[in-house]
Design an enzyme around this catalytic site. Structure first.
Site, mmCIF file in Angstrom:
data_model
loop_
_atom_site.group_PDB
_atom_site.id
_atom_site.type_symbol
_atom_site.label_atom_id
_atom_site.label_comp_id
_atom_site.label_asym_id
_atom_site.label_seq_id
_atom_site.Cartn_x
_atom_site.Cartn_y
_atom_site.Cartn_z
ATOM 1 N N ALA A 78 0.523 -1.061 -0.247
ATOM 2 C CA ALA A 78 0.316 0.151 -0.463
ATOM 3 C C ALA A 78 0.549 1.360 0.446
ATOM 4 O O ALA A 78 0.648 2.144 0.651
ATOM 5 C CB ALA A 78 -0.784 0.490 1.078
ATOM 6 N N GLY A 79 2.230 0.924 -0.762
ATOM 7 C CA GLY A 79 3.249 2.373 0.067
ATOM 8 C C GLY A 79 3.467 2.573 1.066
ATOM 9 O O GLY A 79 3.376 2.043 1.704
ATOM 10 N N ASP A 86 4.232 3.529 4.581
ATOM 11 C CA ASP A 86 3.006 3.567 5.963
ATOM 12 C C ASP A 86 2.903 5.173 6.471
ATOM 13 O O ASP A 86 3.669 5.357 6.972
ATOM 14 C CB ASP A 86 4.138 2.810 6.953
ATOM 15 N N LEU A 87 1.373 5.622 6.307
ATOM 16 C CA LEU A 87 1.049 6.414 6.338
ATOM 17 C C LEU A 87 1.259 6.944 8.176
ATOM 18 O O LEU A 87 1.338 8.237 8.369
ATOM 19 C CB LEU A 87 -0.074 7.572 5.839
ATOM 20 N N HIS A 107 14.654 5.385 -3.421
ATOM 21 C CA HIS A 107 15.793 6.238 -4.348
ATOM 22 C C HIS A 107 17.013 5.018 -4.403
ATOM 23 O O HIS A 107 16.587 4.552 -5.723
ATOM 24 C CB HIS A 107 16.646 7.483 -4.323
ATOM 25 N N ASP A 119 6.347 10.249 -6.490
ATOM 26 C CA ASP A 119 7.850 9.622 -5.826
ATOM 27 C C ASP A 119 8.422 8.164 -6.419
ATOM 28 O O ASP A 119 8.234 7.205 -7.296
ATOM 29 C CB ASP A 119 8.437 10.109 -4.608
HETATM 30 C C1 LHQ Z 1 -1.929 1.772 5.509
HETATM 31 C C2 LHQ Z 1 -1.825 1.702 4.503
HETATM 32 C C3 LHQ Z 1 -0.601 3.026 4.652
HETATM 33 C C4 LHQ Z 1 -0.824 2.629 6.857
HETATM 34 C C5 LHQ Z 1 -3.621 0.917 4.221
HETATM 35 N N1 LHQ Z 1 -0.421 2.730 5.829
HETATM 36 N N2 LHQ Z 1 -1.557 1.894 6.743
HETATM 37 C C6 LHQ Z 1 6.434 8.825 0.605
HETATM 38 C C7 LHQ Z 1 7.059 9.552 1.230
HETATM 39 C C8 LHQ Z 1 6.557 10.650 1.714
HETATM 40 C C9 LHQ Z 1 5.300 10.964 1.989
HETATM 41 C C10 LHQ Z 1 4.341 9.930 1.545
HETATM 42 O O1 LHQ Z 1 4.180 8.594 1.241
HETATM 43 C C11 LHQ Z 1 5.967 8.971 -0.119
HETATM 44 C C12 LHQ Z 1 4.712 7.910 -0.944
HETATM 45 C C13 LHQ Z 1 3.817 7.049 -1.325
HETATM 46 O O2 LHQ Z 1 3.790 5.657 -1.323
HETATM 47 S S1 LHQ Z 1 2.525 8.010 -1.316
HETATM 48 C C14 LHQ Z 1 1.006 7.318 -1.394
HETATM 49 C C15 LHQ Z 1 0.855 6.269 0.337
HETATM 50 N N3 LHQ Z 1 -0.432 5.266 0.489
HETATM 51 C C16 LHQ Z 1 -1.477 5.562 0.545
HETATM 52 O O3 LHQ Z 1 -1.300 6.984 -0.156
HETATM 53 C C17 LHQ Z 1 -2.560 4.566 -0.163
HETATM 54 C C18 LHQ Z 1 -3.551 4.721 1.632
HETATM 55 N N4 LHQ Z 1 -4.450 3.035 1.053
HETATM 56 C C19 LHQ Z 1 -5.321 3.133 0.300
HETATM 57 O O4 LHQ Z 1 -5.446 4.296 0.130
HETATM 58 C C20 LHQ Z 1 -6.044 1.919 0.626
HETATM 59 O O5 LHQ Z 1 -5.607 1.288 1.678
HETATM 60 C C21 LHQ Z 1 -5.732 1.143 -0.352
HETATM 61 C C22 LHQ Z 1 -5.893 1.286 -1.718
HETATM 62 C C23 LHQ Z 1 -4.305 0.656 -0.508
HETATM 63 C C24 LHQ Z 1 -6.731 -0.905 -0.244
HETATM 64 O O6 LHQ Z 1 -7.861 -0.531 0.292
HETATM 65 P P1 LHQ Z 1 -8.088 -1.682 0.939
HETATM 66 O O7 LHQ Z 1 -8.271 -2.624 0.167
HETATM 67 O O8 LHQ Z 1 -10.390 -0.928 1.045
HETATM 68 O O9 LHQ Z 1 -8.146 -1.460 2.585
HETATM 69 P P2 LHQ Z 1 -8.182 -1.098 3.727
HETATM 70 O O10 LHQ Z 1 -7.691 1.021 2.912
HETATM 71 O O11 LHQ Z 1 -9.107 -1.125 4.476
HETATM 72 O O12 LHQ Z 1 -7.078 -0.875 4.479
HETATM 73 C C25 LHQ Z 1 -6.482 -1.981 5.445
HETATM 74 C C26 LHQ Z 1 -5.354 -1.767 6.640
HETATM 75 O O13 LHQ Z 1 -4.010 -1.522 5.893
HETATM 76 C C27 LHQ Z 1 -6.431 -0.487 7.443
HETATM 77 O O14 LHQ Z 1 -6.383 -0.615 8.265
HETATM 78 P P3 LHQ Z 1 -7.126 -1.084 10.183
HETATM 79 O O15 LHQ Z 1 -6.341 -0.944 11.077
HETATM 80 O O16 LHQ Z 1 -8.795 0.136 9.468
HETATM 81 O O17 LHQ Z 1 -7.248 -2.215 9.061
HETATM 82 C C28 LHQ Z 1 -5.288 0.643 6.667
HETATM 83 O O18 LHQ Z 1 -5.329 1.581 7.550
HETATM 84 C C29 LHQ Z 1 -4.060 -0.455 6.655
HETATM 85 N N5 LHQ Z 1 -3.308 0.686 5.379
HETATM 86 N N6 LHQ Z 1 -2.963 1.353 3.753
HETATM 87 N N7 LHQ Z 1 -0.190 3.253 3.254
#
Ligand code: LHQ
Length: 273
Positions: free
Chosen positions: A75-76, A78-79, A100, A155
């Site tokens: 999921a990229g 960890d936010l 990088h 990125d």
């Molecule tokens: C997560 C995450 C996640 C933590 C799901 N982190 N927990 C670089 C440098 C600096 C800053 C920022 O970024 C970057 C590069 C990047 O990668 S930016 C992009 C970061 N990623 C995102 O914005 C994706 C966030 N996640 C989502 O949009 C969805 O989770 C996806 C579409 C990946 C999957 O959706 P679903 O299948 O509906 O799963 P879910 O959303 O229910 O997630 C399951 C669990 O995983 C959930 O936790 P919970 O405690 O509620 O079960 C999420 O919070 C956790 N999770 N992605 N990136």
């Protein structure tokens, strides 16, 4: 320049956030935080980098597979980890010290890398999938650029790889809208090489990985180097570069074996040298 704690890279001695296994010439790196959809922490990036260094050094490794544990590829970023950074955090340094190095290590590794995309690949997780040489996707896989969802630009090499794979207009659309792309559409777009039923992903990828691992590894590595270089060259430069690389390939044992096997009408036995 001051580094945020989440940017500091050290070489880990044992792995906690990935699984790393080498068998039959194939190294498999499994991102292993399934409950967080394999979201990328500093620890997972460090461990992946260490594993990739082993893959580069170890002559027994002749193909690399990257995949995710559980229902996601990654999921990229960890936010939750990202939300904890302090005031002097530099995102540019975080990217330089983490993604990088990973993306360049994958790009520069002169061995084939397959991404077995078992589920969603988002943000920097998509960046890792795109940095592989081939992507085999499960029919349950999906691809989300995700950056725009949190107001960011691409990125981890996504701006570079995505437009080369699917063209600039489609890359812009996916980056600007964050629309989720399913496996079949990803195949049509050229984002993945193949889509297989989820239950046969492992078998398909392992079969291809073993086939590549039995190939002429130097020739495959030089092929990767040539394609990488040609991407930024004129035709005349690429022709000259090919000629120079062929001088190297011609001197490999596997080239000799390939010609001999052809003349003797038997399958070649490549040793990766
Ligand atoms: C997560 C995450 C996640 C933590 C799901 N982190 N927990 C670089 C440098 C600096 C800053 C920022 O970024 C970057 C590069 C990047 O990668 S930016 C992009 C970061 N990623 C995102 O914005 C994706 C966030 N996640 C989502 O949009 C969805 O989770 C996806 C579409 C990946 C999957 O959706 P679903 O299948 O509906 O799963 P879910 O959303 O229910 O997630 C399951 C669990 O995983 C959930 O936790 P919970 O405690 O509620 O079960 C999420 O919070 C956790 N999770 N992605 N990136």
């Amino acid at each position: 320049m001051a580094q945020s704690p989440i940017s500091m890279m050290t070489t880990p001695t044992s792995f906690e956030t990935i699984l790393f296994d080498i068998a039959e010439g194939v190294a498999t790196i499994t991102l292993n935080r399934p409950d967080r959809l394999n979201a990328l922490t500093t620890s997972i990036s460090q461990e992946m980098l260490a594993a990739l260094k082993t893959c580069a050094r170890d002559d027994m490794v002749r193909c690399v597979v990257i995949t995710g544990a559980g229902r996601a590829f990654s999921a990229g970023q960890d936010l939750a980890e990202f939300a904890q950074v302090d005031d002097d955090f530099s995102v540019a340094d975080h990217l330089r010290h983490g993604y990088h190095r990973l993306v360049l290590a994958m790009h520069q590794l002169e061995k084939p890398i397959l991404a077995a995309v078992n589920g969603v690949a988002a943000g920097a997780g998509l960046g890792l999938a795109l940095a592989a040489d081939m992507r085999i996707a499960s029919d349950k896989a999906s691809f989300v650029t995700a950056f725009i969802g949190i107001g960011l630009a691409p990125d981890s090499g996504v701006s570079w790889h995505l437009q080369r794979l699917i063209g600039p207009a489609r890359a812009f659309e996916l980056l600007a809208t964050g629309r989720k792309v399913g496996a079949e559409e990803a195949l049509r777009l050229g984002l993945v090489n193949q889509v297989v039923p989820a239950e046969s992903l492992e078998e398909t990828v392992n079969g291809l990985a073993r086939q590549l691992a039995q190939g002429p590894t130097r020739g495959i590595g030089l092929t990767k180097r040539t394609l990488n270089k040609a991407a930024d060259m004129t035709l005349a430069q690429a022709l000259e570069y090919e000629a120079q690389i062929q001088e190297i390939a011609l001197r490999t044992r596997d080239h000799q074996e390939g010609v001999l096997a052809f003349l003797e009408k038997r399958p070649p036995k490549f040793e990766g040298r």
